[in-house]
Design an enzyme around this catalytic site. Structure first.
Site, PDB file in Angstrom:
ATOM      1  N   TYR A  65      -6.230 -10.019   5.276  1.00 18.08           N
ATOM      2  CA  TYR A  65      -7.225  -8.944   5.335  1.00 18.08           C
ATOM      3  C   TYR A  65      -8.382  -9.293   6.277  1.00 18.08           C
ATOM      4  CZ  TYR A  65      -4.931  -5.810   2.121  1.00 18.08           C
ATOM      5  OH  TYR A  65      -4.026  -4.927   1.576  1.00 18.08           O
ATOM      6  N   CYS A  71     -17.917 -15.214  -5.848  1.00 15.50           N
ATOM      7  CA  CYS A  71     -18.891 -14.234  -6.340  1.00 15.50           C
ATOM      8  C   CYS A  71     -20.198 -14.934  -6.692  1.00 15.50           C
ATOM      9  CB  CYS A  71     -18.310 -13.550  -7.573  1.00 15.50           C
ATOM     10  SG  CYS A  71     -19.466 -12.494  -8.461  1.00 15.50           S
ATOM     11  N   ASN A 103       0.779  15.496  14.208  1.00 16.78           N
ATOM     12  CA  ASN A 103       1.563  14.259  14.044  1.00 16.78           C
ATOM     13  C   ASN A 103       2.679  14.283  15.089  1.00 16.78           C
ATOM     14  OD1 ASN A 103       3.351  12.173  12.949  1.00 16.78           O
ATOM     15  ND2 ASN A 103       2.176  12.379  11.051  1.00 16.78           N
ATOM     16  N   PRO A 104       2.908  13.171  15.772  1.00 18.40           N
ATOM     17  CA  PRO A 104       4.006  13.162  16.751  1.00 18.40           C
ATOM     18  C   PRO A 104       5.375  13.059  16.089  1.00 18.40           C
ATOM     19  CG  PRO A 104       2.870  11.037  16.747  1.00 18.40           C
ATOM     20  CD  PRO A 104       2.140  11.916  15.773  1.00 18.40           C
ATOM     21  N   CYS A 128     -15.450  -9.959 -12.008  1.00 14.10           N
ATOM     22  CA  CYS A 128     -16.468  -9.125 -12.672  1.00 14.10           C
ATOM     23  C   CYS A 128     -16.720  -7.817 -11.943  1.00 14.10           C
ATOM     24  CB  CYS A 128     -17.777  -9.904 -12.829  1.00 14.10           C
ATOM     25  SG  CYS A 128     -18.753 -10.044 -11.318  1.00 14.10           S
ATOM     26  N   HIS A 131      -8.571   5.064  -0.311  1.00 13.23           N
ATOM     27  CA  HIS A 131      -7.963   3.742  -0.495  1.00 13.23           C
ATOM     28  C   HIS A 131      -8.955   2.611  -0.248  1.00 13.23           C
ATOM     29  CE1 HIS A 131      -3.686   5.598   0.055  1.00 13.23           C
ATOM     30  NE2 HIS A 131      -4.167   5.774  -1.153  1.00 13.23           N
TER      31      HIS A 131
END
Ligand code: BJW
Ligand code: ZN
Length: 260
Positions: free
Chosen positions: A71, A164, A230-231, A139, A128
């Site tokens: 990520y 955290c 959209n293609p 937490c 999302h």
């Protein structure tokens, strides 16, 4: 009577006639900014990486360093990307409609990038989540990134998630993984927008991932018209009044701003 106008002209008329518009976007929206989609053959993320190993809560519990590193690589790519002509067309269109008082525009996106916002458009409803809002996996407190932003190698490298500040738990990406519920506030904002709009413009989504893909269907049931840019072929082809086959950065400026 048969509509003999070219689809782009007819779609433009439908947009002018609509009072409330929802623009529903997916990964194809950002493809021309250099952000990969998920399911396109060869170039999609799921063609190269395993969704099961990277985008589920179980994957993060099993191997947080693998998931966090991936990520961080995605975040670095998005930071290096710029909004494309499609994002800019949406921003310009929304600003023009607001100035004219000709009706509201709500952007509902499945994307975890910030390219709608960086194009100067209205804040999008992020179904999302976001690559830029990590939170504590234990937490739930919002977290901050460490400064490291690996851009190499492709796919990132293993990286320990920051801790955290509240409880010492591992931070997790603030995105919605498979098997997780969608953020409640985003879901209810999107759902309300779908119930009260006249037209939904779907851009660059395969419409395969639920419950997000159910939202345009919900609008359709409430009487809205569906348009699609959209293609490729998608699950919405059969539902859309107009299917504009082309890329977001080429079709949206012509559709929304009249730049042919
Ligand atoms: C262009 C272009 C250009 C290319 N211009 N266009 C019903 C049936 C079966 C399964 C399910 C079901 N309901 C739920 C499920 C399970 C699952 C699911 O939907 N699976 C399906 C794949 C079958 N859903 C979930 O798990 C969801 N959660 C859930 O159901 O929870 C239940 C629950 C309730 C309450 C409490 C607890 C649990 C969550 C789904 C989360 C999806 N997450 C991801 C990853 C986000 C983080 C990350 O980025 O890593 O979201 S997966 C990925 O797919 C990402 C996207 O937002 C999402 C949609 O993809 P998108 O945007 O459509 O991209 P692509 O790649 O699929 O399509 C790109 C399109 O662009 C193509 O059409 C191209 O042609 C086009 N394109 N270039 C315009 N230049
Ligand atoms: Zn915590």
């Amino acid at each position: 009577m048969m509509d003999t106008r070219p689809p782009l002209a007819a779609a433009r008329d439908a947009i002018s006639a609509a009072r409330r518009i929802v623009i529903f976007t997916g990964a194809g929206m950002s493809a021309e900014s250099g952000v990969p989609t998920f399911r396109d053959a060869l170039t999609g993320l799921w063609a190269r990486f395993s969704a099961e190993a990277l985008a589920t809560p179980e994957a993060f519990a099993r191997d947080p360093e693998l998931v966090w590193g991936w990520y961080e690589w995605r975040r670095a790519r998005v930071r290096a990307a710029q909004p494309n002509a499609g994002h800019r067309a949406i921003a310009e269109f929304a600003a023009r409609r607001a100035a004219e008082g000709s009706g509201g525009v709500t952007v509902v996106t499945q994307n975890v990038d910030d390219l709608h916002e960086r194009a100067g458009g209205p804040a999008a409803v992020h179904l999302h989540g976001s690559l830029f809002a990590p939170r504590c996996g234990a937490c739930g407190a919002p977290g901050a990134f460490a400064t490291v932003e690996p851009v190499e190698p492709e796919g990132g490298r293993r990286l320990a998630p920051p801790r955290c500040e509240q409880c010492g738990g591992a931070l997790r990406p603030g995105v919605v993984w498979f098997g997780e519920g969608l953020p409640e506030a985003a879901w209810s904002a999107a759902s309300q927008a779908m119930d009260s709009c006249d037209l939904v413009l779907c851009v660059g989504t395969s419409a395969l991932v639920y419950p997000a893909a159910a939202l345009p269907e919900q609008a359709l049931r409430a009487g809205a018209m569906l348009l699609q840019v959209n293609p490729g072929h998608t699950a919405f082809d059969a539902l859309a009044r107009f299917n504009l086959k082309g890329s977001a950065a080429t079709v949206l400026p012509a559709l929304l701003c009249g730049n042919h």
